[in-house]
Design an enzyme around this catalytic site. Structure first.
Site, PDB file in Angstrom:
ATOM      1  N   CYS A 134     -97.168 -73.761  70.634  1.00 26.32           N
ATOM      2  CA  CYS A 134     -95.723 -73.798  70.823  1.00 26.32           C
ATOM      3  C   CYS A 134     -95.220 -72.360  70.781  1.00 26.32           C
ATOM      4  O   CYS A 134     -95.539 -71.618  69.855  1.00 26.32           O
ATOM      5  CB  CYS A 134     -95.100 -74.613  69.698  1.00 26.32           C
ATOM      6  N   CYS A 143     -90.144 -70.574  63.988  1.00 28.74           N
ATOM      7  CA  CYS A 143     -89.583 -71.834  63.523  1.00 28.74           C
ATOM      8  C   CYS A 143     -90.199 -72.262  62.200  1.00 28.74           C
ATOM      9  O   CYS A 143     -89.499 -72.532  61.237  1.00 28.74           O
ATOM     10  CB  CYS A 143     -89.783 -72.885  64.610  1.00 28.74           C
ATOM     11  N   ASP A 174     -90.237 -97.422  47.705  1.00 24.53           N
ATOM     12  CA  ASP A 174     -90.394 -96.399  48.743  1.00 24.53           C
ATOM     13  C   ASP A 174     -89.398 -95.279  48.473  1.00 24.53           C
ATOM     14  O   ASP A 174     -88.444 -95.088  49.237  1.00 24.53           O
ATOM     15  CB  ASP A 174     -90.141 -97.074  50.105  1.00 24.53           C
ATOM     16  N   CYS A 184     -93.811 -90.647  50.541  1.00 18.99           N
ATOM     17  CA  CYS A 184     -93.992 -89.574  51.521  1.00 18.99           C
ATOM     18  C   CYS A 184     -94.357 -88.277  50.801  1.00 18.99           C
ATOM     19  O   CYS A 184     -94.283 -87.203  51.388  1.00 18.99           O
ATOM     20  CB  CYS A 184     -92.741 -89.408  52.379  1.00 18.99           C
TER      21      CYS A 184
HETATM   22  N1  SAH Z   1     -87.623 -98.165  52.572  1.00 20.62           N
HETATM   23  C1  SAH Z   1     -86.730 -97.579  53.523  1.00 20.62           C
HETATM   24  C2  SAH Z   1     -86.106 -96.257  53.068  1.00 20.62           C
HETATM   25  C3  SAH Z   1     -87.022 -95.249  52.433  1.00 20.62           C
HETATM   26  S1  SAH Z   1     -86.310 -93.621  52.228  1.00 20.62           S
HETATM   27  C4  SAH Z   1     -87.405 -97.427  54.871  1.00 20.62           C
HETATM   28  O1  SAH Z   1     -88.613 -97.582  55.008  1.00 20.62           O
HETATM   29  O2  SAH Z   1     -86.690 -97.155  55.847  1.00 20.62           O
HETATM   30  C5  SAH Z   1     -85.768 -93.612  50.605  1.00 20.62           C
HETATM   31  C6  SAH Z   1     -84.410 -94.271  50.378  1.00 20.62           C
HETATM   32  O3  SAH Z   1     -84.104 -94.172  48.987  1.00 20.62           O
HETATM   33  C7  SAH Z   1     -83.250 -93.644  51.123  1.00 20.62           C
HETATM   34  O4  SAH Z   1     -82.564 -94.627  51.864  1.00 20.62           O
HETATM   35  C8  SAH Z   1     -82.332 -93.102  49.995  1.00 20.62           C
HETATM   36  O5  SAH Z   1     -80.954 -93.218  50.300  1.00 20.62           O
HETATM   37  C9  SAH Z   1     -82.704 -94.009  48.840  1.00 20.62           C
HETATM   38  N2  SAH Z   1     -82.499 -93.490  47.482  1.00 20.62           N
HETATM   39  C10 SAH Z   1     -82.595 -92.223  47.032  1.00 20.62           C
HETATM   40  N3  SAH Z   1     -82.409 -92.174  45.702  1.00 20.62           N
HETATM   41  C11 SAH Z   1     -82.207 -93.456  45.284  1.00 20.62           C
HETATM   42  C12 SAH Z   1     -81.970 -94.053  44.000  1.00 20.62           C
HETATM   43  N4  SAH Z   1     -81.916 -93.319  42.898  1.00 20.62           N
HETATM   44  N5  SAH Z   1     -81.828 -95.381  43.939  1.00 20.62           N
HETATM   45  C13 SAH Z   1     -81.877 -96.142  45.065  1.00 20.62           C
HETATM   46  N6  SAH Z   1     -82.090 -95.627  46.299  1.00 20.62           N
HETATM   47  C14 SAH Z   1     -82.259 -94.306  46.410  1.00 20.62           C
END
Ligand code: SAH
Length: 385
Positions: A9, A15, A314, A341
């Site tokens: 790239c 970047c 998640d 992640c």
């Molecule tokens: N499971 C979903 C989102 C994962 S990302 C999917 O696969 O699309 C993580 C999410 O956690 C985000 O939407 C964020 O807004 C939320 N989040 C962050 N801190 C949090 C907390 N303390 N309690 C509840 N949700 C939270």
């Protein structure tokens, strides 16, 4: 899977967005496996990573910051890593190509509409950022114009001119960010064309996605992630399930097809609103959503001694909280599916569950080709005491 030499790239050095620039995809996958083994390998066997069929142009959300060069020329691109200097970008190997084209078109329209780009130093100007979100399954496209004030001159004509070049745009939203901050999005969204959200389909469920709601950036790999999570969870009709950190309710909705009941919890108000509407959209009456901190919510469940069979969690990159993990130990679900992640915070959190839970499976999934980030699903099974 492509393992050929990848053309470099031209922006790579400036970047810094891609950690694995120029590295064959097969090798990127081996690097990620190595990282997961290093961080989680002492807890159980790490399965081979699920790689993407194509590592290019997967990002369905593209974000460009707008700025002005000293000679007055308007540029759009990304912040150089660790700085506030803007690297001009017209095309990118990992971003959705249509989204990149739309951003270039918007840049070209600014002059004739006399729209000034925002200047961080003087706090003057209107347009700060543009975010484009594309839905792989439906083809719908959302353009979010992040502006300092909601007064956008000739907005209808601007939309008309933009859609004349890109009729595939289905909605345009003004996002008002009045603060002097490096946060991209403000809280107020004003649709100026279309519904103000886009719709996508994942694992047979339909989802609406608002501008500030979280949505996975790589649609093809998200399907694999969710399907793998469901295979590991082996839900049945008697299960009461929690989907924690649920975003717009994607995982919970897929789980609700099999489980008896699902409760989703999420902090972001707009995402929770999307989630509730998504339940109706998919005709599901065995799922509900709660807005709030997942840790506090789980503490409440533990206090009320509510039964829970399976927990999907998640969390964001920072991982989960002590309140959440301690409540898990009280609630004692038979299975926990921890999707992360960031294997570093995941490894930290898993230590708190050791003793009561056995790591059954560690499955890395490549959601972010060319980037160093790795997604992992860990299946935990309660030790029968
Ligand atoms: N499971 C979903 C989102 C994962 S990302 C999917 O696969 O699309 C993580 C999410 O956690 C985000 O939407 C964020 O807004 C939320 N989040 C962050 N801190 C949090 C907390 N303390 N309690 C509840 N949700 C939270």
């Amino acid at each position: 899977m492509p393992s050929e030499k990848i053309p470099p790239c031209p922006l790579a050095k400036k970047c810094g967005g891609c950690d694995y620039q120029g590295m064959p995809y097969e090798q990127q996958l081996r690097e990620k496996e190595k990282l997961v083994k290093k961080l989680l390998g002492n807890m159980g066997e790490v399965r081979p990573i699920l790689g993407a069929e194509t590592p290019y142009h997967y990002r369905n959300k593209v974000h460009a910051v707008f700025s002005r060069k000293r000679n007055g020329e308007v540029i759009s691109g990304i912040y150089q890593e660790g700085t506030h200097r803007v690297v001009p970008v017209n095309a990118c190997q990992i971003e959705n190509e249509k989204a990149d084209e739309i951003i270039v078109t918007i840049r070209g329209l600014l002059k004739s509409f006399r729209i000034r780009v925002y200047d961080e130093d003087t706090d003057f100007g209107l347009l700060r950022h543009v975010m484009v979100r594309t839905a792989a399954a439906t083809g719908q496209i959302m353009v979010v114009l992040v502006v300092r004030t909601p007064v956008f001159p000739s907005k209808n004509n601007f939309v008309k001119a933009l859609r004349a070049v890109h009729p595939e745009i289905t909605t345009v939203v003004l996002n008002v960010n009045e603060r002097r901050t490096s946060m991209v999005l403000g809280e107020r969204n004003i649709p100026i064309y279309g519904k103000g959200y886009i719709e996508d389909v994942l694992c047979g469920c339909s989802f609406r996605i608002s501008p500030t709601s979280f949505y996975q950036v790589n649609a093809a790999q998200t399907e694999r992630l969710y399907k793998t999570a469901m295979t590991l969870a082996r839900l049945n009709k008697r299960d009461r399930v929690v989907d924690a950190y649920c975003g717009i309710g994607t995982i919970g909705m897929v789980a609700a097809k099999t489980a008896r009941e699902v409760i989703g919890v999420e902090l972001n108000k707009e995402a929770v609103r999307d989630a509730a509407r998504n339940a109706v959209r998919n005709h599901m009456d065995n799922i509900r959503f709660v807005q709030g901190d997942a840790g506090m919510f789980l503490e409440g469940m533990a206090d009320r001694e509510e039964p829970v069979d399976v927990v999907f969690m998640d969390p964001p990159r920072s991982g989960s909280s002590e309140a959440f993990l301690k409540s898990l130990l009280v609630l004692k679900p038979k299975k926990i599916i921890y999707i992360s992640c960031n294997p570093e915070t995941q490894a930290r959190d898993l230590k708190m569950l050791k003793g009561d839970y056995r790591v059954e499976t560690i499955q890395p999934v490549d959601m972010f080709p060319f980037c160093g980030h790795v997604e992992t699903i860990v299946l935990l099974q309660r030790e029968t005491l």
